[in-house]
Write an enzyme that holds these catalytic residues in place. Sequence first.
Site, PDB file in Angstrom:
ATOM      1  N   CYS A   1      39.388  53.761  36.882  1.00 19.74           N
ATOM      2  CA  CYS A   1      39.907  53.217  38.359  1.00 19.74           C
ATOM      3  C   CYS A   1      39.949  54.834  39.133  1.00 19.74           C
ATOM      4  O   CYS A   1      39.496  54.524  40.372  1.00 19.74           O
ATOM      5  CB  CYS A   1      41.114  52.669  38.644  1.00 19.74           C
ATOM      6  SG  CYS A   1      42.201  53.625  37.165  1.00 19.74           S
TER       7      CYS A   1
ATOM      8  N   GLU B   1      48.318  47.350  40.056  1.00 15.87           N
ATOM      9  CA  GLU B   1      47.057  48.247  39.903  1.00 15.87           C
ATOM     10  C   GLU B   1      45.649  47.931  40.380  1.00 15.87           C
ATOM     11  O   GLU B   1      45.089  46.758  38.965  1.00 15.87           O
ATOM     12  CB  GLU B   1      47.371  49.278  38.638  1.00 15.87           C
ATOM     13  CG  GLU B   1      49.007  49.138  38.029  1.00 15.87           C
ATOM     14  CD  GLU B   1      49.110  50.875  39.171  1.00 15.87           C
ATOM     15  OE1 GLU B   1      48.188  51.330  39.951  1.00 15.87           O
ATOM     16  OE2 GLU B   1      50.535  51.020  38.690  1.00 15.87           O
TER      17      GLU B   1
HETATM   18  P1  NAD Z   1      39.286  41.464  36.474  1.00 14.06           P
HETATM   19  O1  NAD Z   1      39.964  41.559  37.648  1.00 14.06           O
HETATM   20  O2  NAD Z   1      38.064  41.176  36.527  1.00 14.06           O
HETATM   21  O3  NAD Z   1      40.713  41.388  35.573  1.00 14.06           O
HETATM   22  C1  NAD Z   1      41.598  41.978  35.633  1.00 14.06           C
HETATM   23  C2  NAD Z   1      42.391  40.409  34.319  1.00 14.06           C
HETATM   24  O4  NAD Z   1      42.864  39.814  35.347  1.00 14.06           O
HETATM   25  C3  NAD Z   1      41.580  40.438  33.196  1.00 14.06           C
HETATM   26  O5  NAD Z   1      42.642  40.172  31.913  1.00 14.06           O
HETATM   27  C4  NAD Z   1      41.010  39.094  33.416  1.00 14.06           C
HETATM   28  O6  NAD Z   1      40.720  38.479  32.390  1.00 14.06           O
HETATM   29  C5  NAD Z   1      43.040  38.367  34.344  1.00 14.06           C
HETATM   30  N1  NAD Z   1      42.330  37.606  35.988  1.00 14.06           N
HETATM   31  C6  NAD Z   1      41.072  37.067  36.446  1.00 14.06           C
HETATM   32  N2  NAD Z   1      41.411  36.470  37.203  1.00 14.06           N
HETATM   33  C7  NAD Z   1      42.523  35.949  37.220  1.00 14.06           C
HETATM   34  C8  NAD Z   1      43.637  35.004  37.586  1.00 14.06           C
HETATM   35  N3  NAD Z   1      43.083  33.970  38.714  1.00 14.06           N
HETATM   36  N4  NAD Z   1      44.778  34.831  37.050  1.00 14.06           N
HETATM   37  C9  NAD Z   1      45.176  36.297  36.511  1.00 14.06           C
HETATM   38  N5  NAD Z   1      44.292  36.846  35.781  1.00 14.06           N
HETATM   39  C10 NAD Z   1      43.122  36.985  35.978  1.00 14.06           C
HETATM   40  O7  NAD Z   1      39.066  43.154  36.686  1.00 14.06           O
HETATM   41  P2  NAD Z   1      37.946  44.026  35.487  1.00 14.06           P
HETATM   42  O8  NAD Z   1      37.029  43.375  36.074  1.00 14.06           O
HETATM   43  O9  NAD Z   1      38.611  43.516  34.373  1.00 14.06           O
HETATM   44  O10 NAD Z   1      39.222  44.782  35.363  1.00 14.06           O
HETATM   45  C11 NAD Z   1      37.803  46.551  35.871  1.00 14.06           C
HETATM   46  C12 NAD Z   1      39.253  46.832  37.245  1.00 14.06           C
HETATM   47  O11 NAD Z   1      40.433  46.874  37.210  1.00 14.06           O
HETATM   48  C13 NAD Z   1      38.419  47.869  38.658  1.00 14.06           C
HETATM   49  O12 NAD Z   1      38.460  47.324  39.855  1.00 14.06           O
HETATM   50  C14 NAD Z   1      38.597  48.878  38.493  1.00 14.06           C
HETATM   51  O13 NAD Z   1      39.353  49.933  39.386  1.00 14.06           O
HETATM   52  C15 NAD Z   1      40.688  48.125  37.614  1.00 14.06           C
HETATM   53  N6  NAD Z   1      41.517  49.479  37.343  1.00 14.06           N
HETATM   54  C16 NAD Z   1      42.621  49.342  37.615  1.00 14.06           C
HETATM   55  C17 NAD Z   1      43.642  50.459  37.391  1.00 14.06           C
HETATM   56  C18 NAD Z   1      44.420  50.838  38.432  1.00 14.06           C
HETATM   57  O14 NAD Z   1      45.329  51.958  37.053  1.00 14.06           O
HETATM   58  N7  NAD Z   1      44.450  51.054  38.846  1.00 14.06           N
HETATM   59  C19 NAD Z   1      42.858  50.777  35.902  1.00 14.06           C
HETATM   60  C20 NAD Z   1      42.064  49.792  35.268  1.00 14.06           C
HETATM   61  C21 NAD Z   1      41.078  49.579  35.649  1.00 14.06           C
END
Ligand code: NAD
Length: 523
Positions: free
Chosen positions: A276, A242
């Site tokens: 999002c 997502e």
């Molecule tokens: P992010 O990708 O930086 O982090 C998301 C999660 O992934 C965090 O828990 C982080 O610690 C973890 N992570 C980071 N690197 C990783 C790796 N290499 N392996 C495994 N896990 C890892 O995103 P963010 O800044 O926390 O959130 C914002 C983003 O999330 C925006 O792009 C937003 O659109 C998206 N989002 C999407 C939805 C949806 O349902 N489509 C919902 C909410 C947020």
Amino acid sequence: MATNLKVAPGKLVSVNPATGETLGQLDCASEPDVREAVARARSAQPKWRELGLPNRVAVLKEWQRVLCEKKSDLAQLITREVGKPYAEALTTEVIVVLDSARFYLDNAYRLLRDEPVAHGNLAMKQKSGRIVREPFGLVGIISPWNYPFATPATESLAALVAGNAVIVKPSEFTPLIMLEFADLLHRAGVPNEIFQVIVGDGSSGAALVNSEIDKLIFTGSVATGKRIGQMAGARLLPVVLELGGKDPMLVLEDAAIDVASSAAVWGAFVNAGQACLSVERCYVHRSIHDAFLAAAVNKSQRLRIGNGMNPGTDMGPMIHHRQLEIVEQHVEDARTRGARVVTGGRRLSELGPNFYAPTVLADVTHEMRIMREETFGPVLPVMAFDTEEEAVQLANDSEFGLGASIFTRDRARGEALARRLATGTVLINDVVCGFGISEAPHGGVKSSGIGRTHGSFGLDEMVNIKYIASDRLPGMKKAWWFPYGPAFARQIEGLLDMQFAGSVKQRVQGAMRSVGCLFGKRL
Ligand code: NAD
């Protein structure tokens, strides 16, 4: 001022983005910690599965009752850890989770029960078939900070009710909320090993992806999603991704300007634009563009910005400085390429380091970053269009495809237009709130992700779909087994004609040739 980042190797702090107050300091899970959690979950899961659906539903109903009692405490914690107004923590997080629980707990029997399947193929009619839904085993959930409760909790509920064990790795910026959720689940009777939270940053998340989980539900940015997709692909781990969005809002010439402008302002500034499904691009028919813009600017300027714990606050801070800088860069890029900053366009340093003014941009184009990249902040860029065709083309001109919205008084026209948008969800005469419809699948196309959460499709993502076909004539050998031969091939040709030939005559002839084919072999 402290930020919610690692303070020392192996440690992270949770910080209130509105005040800078430290809310907690926690140890990050190391790779061995993750492996240990996974081993505990795996060995406990068969018992949770064997507990049976009625008992799992009873435990989760107890949790639902406790959550309703604790709703204010939890909403306050959300406000303190993410910054969103308390009312928003209730409406966009707590209600969403309670209602999702209502949906899964009321419908789990119907959605998880065996599904009989009628066979059309003549040769397969003697088998009785059924689809059986079985838990994967251990589901890993990695989640972002912007909806730190609604996102992982709704996914966890679906996984748990289906009989899985769950390990959640919440964002490093908002770990406390999932720890509180875990506490409520455990108090209601979910065994500690069946629901676990591992605290940490991306490296703890990567350790979870590479561990012995059976399925991964990841929510986050496109960049991280792609990395995770590669890691998962290397070991064929099934994933739901997502990811980000750049949702368009189309305002047709017959829309109610007052309603549409209020929707745009809420859709762009709810959670300080860090959703999002935020309205990230707004396309308005040229005939009402100026009136719409004036109304949106007026309503944006009336918003009260501040600490989300203050009941008068409409919009809180951004989560951290890095996110605010992205917003600044997008606005600056738009400004230098000719966009008009009609209101906002600046930090509100007088309120704290993470506050940015609700910003409305006009005269934007698709050459600007603000119309192409996910901004994830309080900016509403507005652009005029002349024809419906042009509106569709602009809306679909994006690498993202999460959600979209259409404003029109003509419902049939809106629904017809909705089918032409390349997104996972389209709302007509509303914005953002698709995630609050527990029955609706949530997810995107293109770079916005793979798979679905929420609703029946979200539950299906938590189960292995097994097919069991049971032959009703166990004493009979099958016609298609060895040996073959010319007579058999002719019978099969006849059988094919009998079912699929173009004329009745050919079908009858085919039936005659196929006699004996279905009655088994002598050898
Ligand atoms: P992010 O990708 O930086 O982090 C998301 C999660 O992934 C965090 O828990 C982080 O610690 C973890 N992570 C980071 N690197 C990783 C790796 N290499 N392996 C495994 N896990 C890892 O995103 P963010 O800044 O926390 O959130 C914002 C983003 O999330 C925006 O792009 C937003 O659109 C998206 N989002 C999407 C939805 C949806 O349902 N489509 C919902 C909410 C947020």
